[in-house]
Design a protein around this motif. Structure first.
Motif, PDB file in Angstrom:
ATOM      1  N   TYR A  11       0.827  -1.202   0.000  1.00  0.00           N
ATOM      2  CA  TYR A  11       0.000   0.000   0.000  1.00  0.00           C
ATOM      3  C   TYR A  11       0.867   1.259   0.000  1.00  0.00           C
ATOM      4  O   TYR A  11       0.630   2.194  -0.771  1.00  0.00           O
ATOM      5  CB  TYR A  11      -0.930  -0.005   1.217  1.00  0.00           C
ATOM      6  N   ARG A  15       1.122   4.050  -2.907  1.00  0.00           N
ATOM      7  CA  ARG A  15       0.777   5.445  -2.608  1.00  0.00           C
ATOM      8  C   ARG A  15       1.937   6.378  -2.974  1.00  0.00           C
ATOM      9  O   ARG A  15       1.729   7.463  -3.514  1.00  0.00           O
ATOM     10  CB  ARG A  15       0.434   5.578  -1.126  1.00  0.00           C
ATOM     11  N   ILE A  18       2.003   6.837  -6.733  1.00  0.00           N
ATOM     12  CA  ILE A  18       1.001   7.804  -7.190  1.00  0.00           C
ATOM     13  C   ILE A  18       1.497   9.220  -6.931  1.00  0.00           C
ATOM     14  O   ILE A  18       1.366  10.108  -7.784  1.00  0.00           O
ATOM     15  CB  ILE A  18      -0.356   7.542  -6.511  1.00  0.00           C
ATOM     16  N   CYS A  22       2.280  12.082  -9.751  1.00  0.00           N
ATOM     17  CA  CYS A  22       1.689  13.430  -9.703  1.00  0.00           C
ATOM     18  C   CYS A  22       2.772  14.501  -9.673  1.00  0.00           C
ATOM     19  O   CYS A  22       2.636  15.547 -10.320  1.00  0.00           O
ATOM     20  CB  CYS A  22       0.779  13.568  -8.487  1.00  0.00           C
ATOM     21  N   SER A  55      -2.485  13.891  -5.363  1.00  0.00           N
ATOM     22  CA  SER A  55      -2.277  12.465  -5.097  1.00  0.00           C
ATOM     23  C   SER A  55      -3.162  11.939  -3.970  1.00  0.00           C
ATOM     24  O   SER A  55      -3.494  10.747  -3.962  1.00  0.00           O
ATOM     25  CB  SER A  55      -0.809  12.177  -4.787  1.00  0.00           C
ATOM     26  N   LEU A  58      -6.568  10.775  -5.358  1.00  0.00           N
ATOM     27  CA  LEU A  58      -6.297   9.659  -6.261  1.00  0.00           C
ATOM     28  C   LEU A  58      -5.976   8.391  -5.473  1.00  0.00           C
ATOM     29  O   LEU A  58      -6.476   7.306  -5.787  1.00  0.00           O
ATOM     30  CB  LEU A  58      -5.143   9.994  -7.208  1.00  0.00           C
ATOM     31  N   SER A  59      -5.153   8.520  -4.455  1.00  0.00           N
ATOM     32  CA  SER A  59      -4.816   7.374  -3.616  1.00  0.00           C
ATOM     33  C   SER A  59      -6.054   6.848  -2.898  1.00  0.00           C
ATOM     34  O   SER A  59      -6.249   5.643  -2.783  1.00  0.00           O
ATOM     35  CB  SER A  59      -3.766   7.752  -2.578  1.00  0.00           C
ATOM     36  N   ILE A  61      -9.128   6.909  -3.857  1.00  0.00           N
ATOM     37  CA  ILE A  61     -10.003   6.208  -4.789  1.00  0.00           C
ATOM     38  C   ILE A  61      -9.339   4.959  -5.357  1.00  0.00           C
ATOM     39  O   ILE A  61      -9.921   3.876  -5.364  1.00  0.00           O
ATOM     40  CB  ILE A  61     -10.427   7.150  -5.934  1.00  0.00           C
ATOM     41  N   LEU A  62      -8.112   5.081  -5.829  1.00  0.00           N
ATOM     42  CA  LEU A  62      -7.449   3.991  -6.540  1.00  0.00           C
ATOM     43  C   LEU A  62      -6.952   2.866  -5.637  1.00  0.00           C
ATOM     44  O   LEU A  62      -6.818   1.729  -6.092  1.00  0.00           O
ATOM     45  CB  LEU A  62      -6.281   4.539  -7.364  1.00  0.00           C
ATOM     46  N   LEU A  63      -6.665   3.159  -4.387  1.00  0.00           N
ATOM     47  CA  LEU A  63      -6.065   2.157  -3.504  1.00  0.00           C
ATOM     48  C   LEU A  63      -7.041   1.629  -2.452  1.00  0.00           C
ATOM     49  O   LEU A  63      -6.626   1.133  -1.405  1.00  0.00           O
ATOM     50  CB  LEU A  63      -4.821   2.735  -2.826  1.00  0.00           C
ATOM     51  N   ARG A  64      -8.317   1.696  -2.734  1.00  0.00           N
ATOM     52  CA  ARG A  64      -9.326   1.258  -1.766  1.00  0.00           C
ATOM     53  C   ARG A  64      -9.159  -0.213  -1.395  1.00  0.00           C
ATOM     54  O   ARG A  64      -9.191  -0.573  -0.227  1.00  0.00           O
ATOM     55  CB  ARG A  64     -10.723   1.496  -2.323  1.00  0.00           C
ATOM     56  N   LYS A  65      -8.950  -1.080  -2.376  1.00  0.00           N
ATOM     57  CA  LYS A  65      -8.815  -2.517  -2.094  1.00  0.00           C
ATOM     58  C   LYS A  65      -7.575  -2.791  -1.237  1.00  0.00           C
ATOM     59  O   LYS A  65      -7.629  -3.577  -0.293  1.00  0.00           O
ATOM     60  CB  LYS A  65      -8.727  -3.316  -3.394  1.00  0.00           C
TER      61      LYS A  65
END
Length: 97
Positions: A11, A15, A18, A22, A55, A58-59, A61-65
């Motif tokens: 993770y 992050r 990302i 950016c 960032s 974006l983090s 939203i994109l790194l939810r899982k």
């Protein structure tokens, strides 16, 4: 390496990637003149702050899982530690009585 450490490292690495993406994008846009260069000598600080602001969502939203997986593993470890602590307390209480 434990699964929790692996999830946390994955993770954090994603992050950071990302943020660096950016940072490169914002730096490029500032250099070609699409974004303002900031005030005076604040160009570097401006680019870093703008990259952080971009960032973060974006983090999120994109790194939810990845964040959910890391959270589940951390909760599991905390529950195990609580169970060990409770077992230790009950053993101490039995020895004192």
């Amino acid at each position: 390496m434990s699964a929790k450490t692996s999830a946390a490292i994955r993770y954090t690495t994603m992050r950071l990637a990302i943020f660096i993406g950016c940072l490169v994008a914002v730096g490029g846009l500032v250099q070609i003149g699409v974004l303002p260069k900031g005030l005076g000598d604040s160009n570097f600080v401006w680019v870093i702050l703008l990259a952080l602001v971009l960032s973060a969502p974006l983090s999120f939203i994109l790194l939810r899982k990845q964040r959910d997986a890391m959270s589940e593993q951390i909760v599991g470890k905390v529950d195990q530690a609580k169970a060990r602590l409770e077992a230790s307390r009950s053993q101490e209480d039995g020895a004192v009585q």
